[in-house]
Design an enzyme around this catalytic site. Structure first.
Site, PDB file in Angstrom:
ATOM      1  N   SER A 138       0.853  -1.203   0.000  1.00  0.00           N
ATOM      2  CA  SER A 138       0.000   0.000   0.000  1.00  0.00           C
ATOM      3  C   SER A 138       0.880   1.241   0.000  1.00  0.00           C
ATOM      4  CB  SER A 138      -0.848   0.016   1.273  1.00  0.00           C
ATOM      5  OG  SER A 138      -1.569   1.224   1.389  1.00  0.00           O
ATOM      6  N   TYR A 151      -2.586  -0.167  10.609  1.00  0.00           N
ATOM      7  CA  TYR A 151      -2.667  -0.568   9.193  1.00  0.00           C
ATOM      8  C   TYR A 151      -1.336  -0.281   8.489  1.00  0.00           C
ATOM      9  CZ  TYR A 151      -4.197  -0.768   4.306  1.00  0.00           C
ATOM     10  OH  TYR A 151      -4.308  -1.070   2.971  1.00  0.00           O
TER      11      TYR A 151
HETATM   12  P1  NDP Z   1     -11.532  -5.296  -0.724  1.00  0.00           P
HETATM   13  O1  NDP Z   1     -12.094  -5.194   0.654  1.00  0.00           O
HETATM   14  O2  NDP Z   1     -12.439  -5.040  -1.873  1.00  0.00           O
HETATM   15  O3  NDP Z   1     -10.821  -6.703  -0.920  1.00  0.00           O
HETATM   16  C1  NDP Z   1     -10.136  -7.360   0.124  1.00  0.00           C
HETATM   17  C2  NDP Z   1     -10.040  -8.827  -0.231  1.00  0.00           C
HETATM   18  O4  NDP Z   1      -9.341  -9.494   0.829  1.00  0.00           O
HETATM   19  C3  NDP Z   1     -11.404  -9.471  -0.370  1.00  0.00           C
HETATM   20  O5  NDP Z   1     -11.393 -10.325  -1.476  1.00  0.00           O
HETATM   21  C4  NDP Z   1     -11.536 -10.261   0.923  1.00  0.00           C
HETATM   22  O6  NDP Z   1     -12.297 -11.431   0.676  1.00  0.00           O
HETATM   23  C5  NDP Z   1     -10.081 -10.630   1.166  1.00  0.00           C
HETATM   24  N1  NDP Z   1      -9.845 -11.032   2.553  1.00  0.00           N
HETATM   25  C6  NDP Z   1     -10.019 -10.312   3.683  1.00  0.00           C
HETATM   26  N2  NDP Z   1      -9.748 -11.069   4.757  1.00  0.00           N
HETATM   27  C7  NDP Z   1      -9.399 -12.296   4.294  1.00  0.00           C
HETATM   28  C8  NDP Z   1      -9.011 -13.514   4.902  1.00  0.00           C
HETATM   29  N3  NDP Z   1      -8.925 -13.649   6.237  1.00  0.00           N
HETATM   30  N4  NDP Z   1      -8.713 -14.572   4.112  1.00  0.00           N
HETATM   31  C9  NDP Z   1      -8.818 -14.466   2.765  1.00  0.00           C
HETATM   32  N5  NDP Z   1      -9.164 -13.345   2.123  1.00  0.00           N
HETATM   33  C10 NDP Z   1      -9.459 -12.273   2.896  1.00  0.00           C
HETATM   34  O7  NDP Z   1     -10.320  -4.262  -0.752  1.00  0.00           O
HETATM   35  P2  NDP Z   1      -9.099  -4.049  -1.788  1.00  0.00           P
HETATM   36  O8  NDP Z   1      -9.352  -4.715  -3.049  1.00  0.00           O
HETATM   37  O9  NDP Z   1      -8.828  -2.611  -1.770  1.00  0.00           O
HETATM   38  O10 NDP Z   1      -7.911  -4.771  -0.998  1.00  0.00           O
HETATM   39  C11 NDP Z   1      -6.950  -5.591  -1.601  1.00  0.00           C
HETATM   40  C12 NDP Z   1      -5.574  -5.235  -1.079  1.00  0.00           C
HETATM   41  O11 NDP Z   1      -5.224  -3.936  -1.539  1.00  0.00           O
HETATM   42  C13 NDP Z   1      -5.472  -5.207   0.448  1.00  0.00           C
HETATM   43  O12 NDP Z   1      -4.276  -5.845   0.848  1.00  0.00           O
HETATM   44  C14 NDP Z   1      -5.410  -3.715   0.745  1.00  0.00           C
HETATM   45  O13 NDP Z   1      -4.756  -3.445   1.962  1.00  0.00           O
HETATM   46  C15 NDP Z   1      -4.648  -3.219  -0.468  1.00  0.00           C
HETATM   47  N6  NDP Z   1      -4.772  -1.784  -0.727  1.00  0.00           N
HETATM   48  C16 NDP Z   1      -5.966  -1.227  -1.111  1.00  0.00           C
HETATM   49  C17 NDP Z   1      -6.064   0.138  -1.312  1.00  0.00           C
HETATM   50  C18 NDP Z   1      -7.359   0.781  -1.685  1.00  0.00           C
HETATM   51  O14 NDP Z   1      -7.465   2.035  -1.633  1.00  0.00           O
HETATM   52  N7  NDP Z   1      -8.388   0.046  -2.080  1.00  0.00           N
HETATM   53  C19 NDP Z   1      -4.907   1.027  -1.177  1.00  0.00           C
HETATM   54  C20 NDP Z   1      -3.698   0.316  -0.802  1.00  0.00           C
HETATM   55  C21 NDP Z   1      -3.643  -1.016  -0.590  1.00  0.00           C
HETATM   56  P3  NDP Z   1     -13.306 -12.139   1.703  1.00  0.00           P
HETATM   57  O15 NDP Z   1     -13.905 -11.060   2.556  1.00  0.00           O
HETATM   58  O16 NDP Z   1     -14.292 -12.783   0.770  1.00  0.00           O
HETATM   59  O17 NDP Z   1     -12.474 -13.120   2.450  1.00  0.00           O
END
Ligand code: NDP
Length: 240
Positions: A138, A151
């Site tokens: 991130s 975070y």
């Molecule tokens: P979302 O919340 O849309 O996606 C997060 C994903 O992580 C979901 O598919 C969720 O699936 C999965 N997840 C969460 N907990 C678990 C778990 N215990 N086991 C397996 N899967 C899990 O957010 P983003 O797409 O934004 O996030 C993706 C990555 O990008 C993250 O690492 C986030 O920190 C990073 N990021 C995002 C930014 C943004 O502005 N969007 C900026 C910087 C970094 P499910 O709940 O079905 O398990």
């Protein structure tokens, strides 16, 4: 060349967009997350567009489950070429709110979940004589702001783990760290703290589509074996 690519957190946001983009590029994708209905919908979309995908329920906090996720991909396809460690949560809050369970959850998913993926895939990559780790860190791996202490700590950790892995790895293994800025997704939905929730309305006013991050990951994956894209930061032009 078509690759076998596993994506954690593929049920929404950046993981979903990455799965769709990599499948459109002709790769076979293996999708993992906890929400199986959402994974099935992503896989359905990929197949409808002529791509190929498997889904498997995955909680990255469970080390055995992550090992089984990687083993299943190898058993089904004979190899695993890329692991995109993307699963993450972001329940922001000030430290004095003392939401200790949420601190634990961020550490469990964003740090330990990432390490579980490395523990599962590294021996496979070593045995195969090649592989590629793509870690979604991130912009918070590079800066800290109020409500984001824990975070940002998990994302600094993700950055450090990925960079350490790169330095230690055999040249046949590629390691890429992707640092998105504010990107459209469901990430902010995990915030329960009212102060942090309010702050997000302004902070997340300008976003880039998840596809912009997927494009960066696809670029890193598409490079020839000897070329390792180490890191990319992708953020809205309006984000300072
Ligand atoms: P979302 O919340 O849309 O996606 C997060 C994903 O992580 C979901 O598919 C969720 O699936 C999965 N997840 C969460 N907990 C678990 C778990 N215990 N086991 C397996 N899967 C899990 O957010 P983003 O797409 O934004 O996030 C993706 C990555 O990008 C993250 O690492 C986030 O920190 C990073 N990021 C995002 C930014 C943004 O502005 N969007 C900026 C910087 C970094 P499910 O709940 O079905 O398990």
């Amino acid at each position: 060349m078509s690759k076998v690519i596993a994506v954690t957190g593929a049920s929404s946001g950046i993981g979903e967009a990455t799965a769709l983009r990599l499948a459109a590029d002709g790769h076979h994708v293996v999708l993992g997350a906890r929400r199986e209905d959402r994974l099935a919908a992503v896989a359905e979309k990929i197949r409808a567009e002529g791509g190929s995908a498997d889904v498997r329920r995955l909680d990255v906090t469970d080390r055995q489950a992550v090992a089984a996720f990687v083993e299943a991909a190898v058993a089904a396809h004979g190899r695993l070429d890329v692991l995109v460690g993307n699963a993450g949560v972001m329940p922001l809050s000030r430290l004095d709110a003392l939401l200790v369970d949420e601190w634990d959850r961020m550490i469990d998913v964003n740090v330990k979940g990432l390490l579980h993926g490395i523990a599962a895939a590294l021996p496979v990559f070593q045995r195969q004589g090649g592989g590629h780790f793509v870690t979604v860190a991130s912009i918070a791996a590079h800066q800290v702001s109020p409500t984001a202490a824990v975070y940002a700590a998990t994302k600094h950790a993700a950055w450090a783990i990925s960079e350490g892995l790169r330095q230690e790895s055999d040249p046949s293994i590629r390691v890429t760290t992707i640092s998105p800025g504010v990107t459209e997704s469901e990430l902010a939905d995990s915030i329960t703290d009212p102060v942090a929730k309010d702050a997000m309305v302004t902070y997340r006013a300008h976003t880039i589509p998840a596809g912009a991050i997927a494009d960066a990951i696809a670029y890193a994956v598409a490079q020839p074996d000897g070329v390792d894209v180490n890191e990319m930061i992708i953020r809205p032009t309006r984000q300072r």
